[in-house]
Design a protein around this motif. Structure first.
Motif, mmCIF file in Angstrom:
data_model
loop_
_atom_site.group_PDB
_atom_site.id
_atom_site.type_symbol
_atom_site.label_atom_id
_atom_site.label_comp_id
_atom_site.label_asym_id
_atom_site.label_seq_id
_atom_site.Cartn_x
_atom_site.Cartn_y
_atom_site.Cartn_z
ATOM 1 N N GLY A 72 36.239 28.324 23.077
ATOM 2 C CA GLY A 72 36.806 27.761 21.757
ATOM 3 C C GLY A 72 36.775 28.824 20.749
ATOM 4 N N SER A 73 35.682 29.395 20.448
ATOM 5 C CA SER A 73 35.744 30.363 19.240
ATOM 6 C C SER A 73 36.104 31.838 19.648
ATOM 7 C CB SER A 73 34.362 30.459 18.948
ATOM 8 O OG SER A 73 33.400 30.923 19.921
ATOM 9 N N LEU B 233 47.014 22.499 19.461
ATOM 10 C CA LEU B 233 48.157 21.682 18.661
ATOM 11 C C LEU B 233 47.815 21.471 17.334
ATOM 12 C CD1 LEU B 233 48.845 19.066 21.284
ATOM 13 C CD2 LEU B 233 50.257 21.013 21.048
ATOM 14 N N VAL B 234 48.356 22.150 16.534
ATOM 15 C CA VAL B 234 47.984 22.030 15.030
ATOM 16 C C VAL B 234 48.818 20.870 14.348
ATOM 17 C CG1 VAL B 234 47.911 23.141 12.599
ATOM 18 C CG2 VAL B 234 47.563 24.594 15.008
ATOM 19 N N ALA C 73 31.891 16.386 22.035
ATOM 20 C CA ALA C 73 32.457 15.925 20.657
ATOM 21 C C ALA C 73 34.041 15.675 20.661
ATOM 22 C CB ALA C 73 32.209 17.114 19.564
ATOM 23 N N VAL C 74 34.229 14.510 20.045
ATOM 24 C CA VAL C 74 35.801 14.298 19.910
ATOM 25 C C VAL C 74 35.759 13.725 18.344
ATOM 26 C CG1 VAL C 74 36.058 13.313 22.181
ATOM 27 C CG2 VAL C 74 35.220 11.860 20.552
ATOM 28 N N LEU C 75 37.081 13.763 17.982
ATOM 29 C CA LEU C 75 37.553 13.274 16.596
ATOM 30 C C LEU C 75 37.785 12.046 16.601
ATOM 31 C CD1 LEU C 75 39.632 16.523 15.706
ATOM 32 C CD2 LEU C 75 37.409 16.020 14.804
ATOM 33 N N ARG C 76 37.210 11.129 15.573
ATOM 34 C CA ARG C 76 37.866 9.761 15.276
ATOM 35 C C ARG C 76 38.438 9.678 14.008
ATOM 36 N NH1 ARG C 76 33.249 5.309 14.747
ATOM 37 N NH2 ARG C 76 33.541 5.679 12.723
ATOM 38 N N ASP D 193 39.243 19.562 21.775
ATOM 39 C CA ASP D 193 39.503 20.762 22.348
ATOM 40 C C ASP D 193 40.952 20.966 22.277
ATOM 41 O OD1 ASP D 193 39.697 18.748 24.191
ATOM 42 O OD2 ASP D 193 39.354 20.254 25.792
ATOM 43 N N ILE D 194 41.745 19.991 21.979
ATOM 44 C CA ILE D 194 43.267 20.336 22.067
ATOM 45 C C ILE D 194 43.811 20.136 20.559
ATOM 46 C CG2 ILE D 194 45.396 19.148 22.889
ATOM 47 C CD1 ILE D 194 43.890 18.331 25.255
ATOM 48 N N TYR D 195 43.301 19.306 19.831
ATOM 49 C CA TYR D 195 43.824 18.830 18.501
ATOM 50 C C TYR D 195 43.209 19.830 17.308
ATOM 51 C CZ TYR D 195 46.488 14.880 19.283
ATOM 52 O OH TYR D 195 47.532 13.937 19.931
#
Ligand code: 16G
Length: 253
Positions: free
Chosen positions: A36-37, A93-94, A216-219, A242-244
Motif C-alpha cells: 500500500g505504501s 478510488l479517491v 482495518a476498515v473505515l467506518r 485498501d480500496i477507498y
C-alpha cells in the motif's frame, strides 16, 4: 532491491508485536501495508518461501498462510516457474468528502457498475440510536435496509441504513440504489454530516467483504438531511480501506 533492504523489510522487529494476533495475520498486514505504501512496488518479487521464513523468523506454514491471503485478495500473484510478485495495483478510488454522492453515482463516475446484495430489509421499532439520529418516537417505525455493496462484482462496503417510515414506507422497493428510490419521491437528502473512524473488521463482516479477520476498515456514519433540516437517513457503513481513499479539501476562512 538490495539484499540488505529486503532483509530489513521482513525482519521480525518490523512487523511482529506479541499480543497483536497470530503471526500470519501480522505478517499479512505488514506485507499489505508495504504494498500500500509503495515500499514493495508493482511487480516486485518476494523472496522464495524458505528465504522469507528465515528472514521473518517464522515457519514456512506461516509464510504460506500470509501469502495465500494476499494472493486471494489479488495483492500478490504467483507466476508459474518464476515466483511470487506484487500484482500491479489499480489506483485507489479517491472519494471527495465535500460532494454528497450516493454509492451508485460515485461508482458510475468511475465507470463501474454497482450492485447490492440485500442482507435485510423491513420496518422495525427504532433503537434508541435511531430515535436520536432521526428524531423518532419509540412507537414510530423505522425502515432498515442492510446491504453489501459491490462495484464490478468486487465487495466494497457494508451499509446499514435507517430511515423514518414516512420517508421510505416500503423498504422492499430498494434494489440497487436507495437514493434513486428517495429521489423518485422527492425525498433525496441535500446535506449530510459524516463521522469517520478506523476499526478492525469482525470475522463475520470480513467474510462478506472478502477481508481476513482483524484487517482495518473505515467506518463512516452518515446522517443526511432534507432541505428543511429534517434528518431522514442514518447509515453506518464499513468501507474497505485498501480500496477507498477519502479526501477532504480545506480552505482558509
Ligand atoms: C453512500 C453513503 C450512504 C448512502 C449511500 C446511498 C457514504 C459514506 N455513504 O454510500 O450513506 O446511503 O451512498 O447509495 O458515502 P445508493 O443510492 O447507491 O444506495
Amino acid at each position: 532491491m538490495t539484499q540488505a533492504k529486503t532483509a530489513q523489510i521482513y525482519a521480525p522487529d518490523h512487523w511482529y508485536r506479541a499480543g497483536r494476533g497470530p503471526r500470519y495475520v501480522q505478517l499479512y498486514r505488514h506485507i499489505a501495508a508495504a504494498i500500500g505504501s509503495g515500499v514493495l512496488e508493482n511487480d516486485a518479487q518476494l523472496p522464495p518461501e524458505r528465504d522469507l521464513a528465515e528472514l521473518a523468523d517464522v515457519s514456512r506454514v506461516t509464510v504460506r498462510k500470509a501469502v495465500a491471503q494476499l494472493v486471494a485478495e489479488g495483492q500478490l500473484e504467483q507466476r508459474r516457474g518464476a515466483g511470487t510478485f506484487v500484482r500491479p495495483q489499480p489506483p485507489k478510488l479517491v472519494h471527495s468528502l465535500s460532494a454528497l454522492l450516493s454509492f451508485t453515482e460515485y461508482m458510475r463516475q468511475r465507470g463501474k457498475t454497482s450492485t447490492s446484495q440485500i442482507l435485510r430489509r423491513g420496518l422495525f421499532l427504532p433503537s434508541p440510536d435511531e430515535q436520536m439520529a432521526l428524531g423518532l418516537a419509540g412507537s414510530d417505525r423505522v425502515a432498515r435496509v442492510d446491504r453489501l455493496r459491490s462495484a464490478d462484482g468486487v465487495p466494497m462496503a457494508l451499509e446499514w441504513s435507517s430511515l423514518p417510515q414516512d420517508i421510505l414506507d416500503d423498504p422492499e422497493r430498494v434494489e440497487t440504489s436507495l437514493y434513486d428510490v428517495l429521489r423518485a419521491r422527492g425525498n433525496a437528502p441535500t446535506r449530510a454530516v459524516q463521522r469517520i473512524t478506523a476499526l478492525n473488521v469482525t470475522a463475520a463482516d470480513g467474510q462478506l467483504l472478502h477481508l481476513p479477520d482483524g484487517v482495518a476498515v473505515l467506518r463512516i456514519d452518515r446522517t443526511a438531511y432534507l432541505p428543511s433540516g429534517r434528518p431522514i437517513e442514518f447509515t453506518r457503513g464499513l468501507y474497505r480501506s485498501d480500496i477507498y481513499d477519502f479526501v477532504a479539501e480545506l480552505r482558509l476562512e
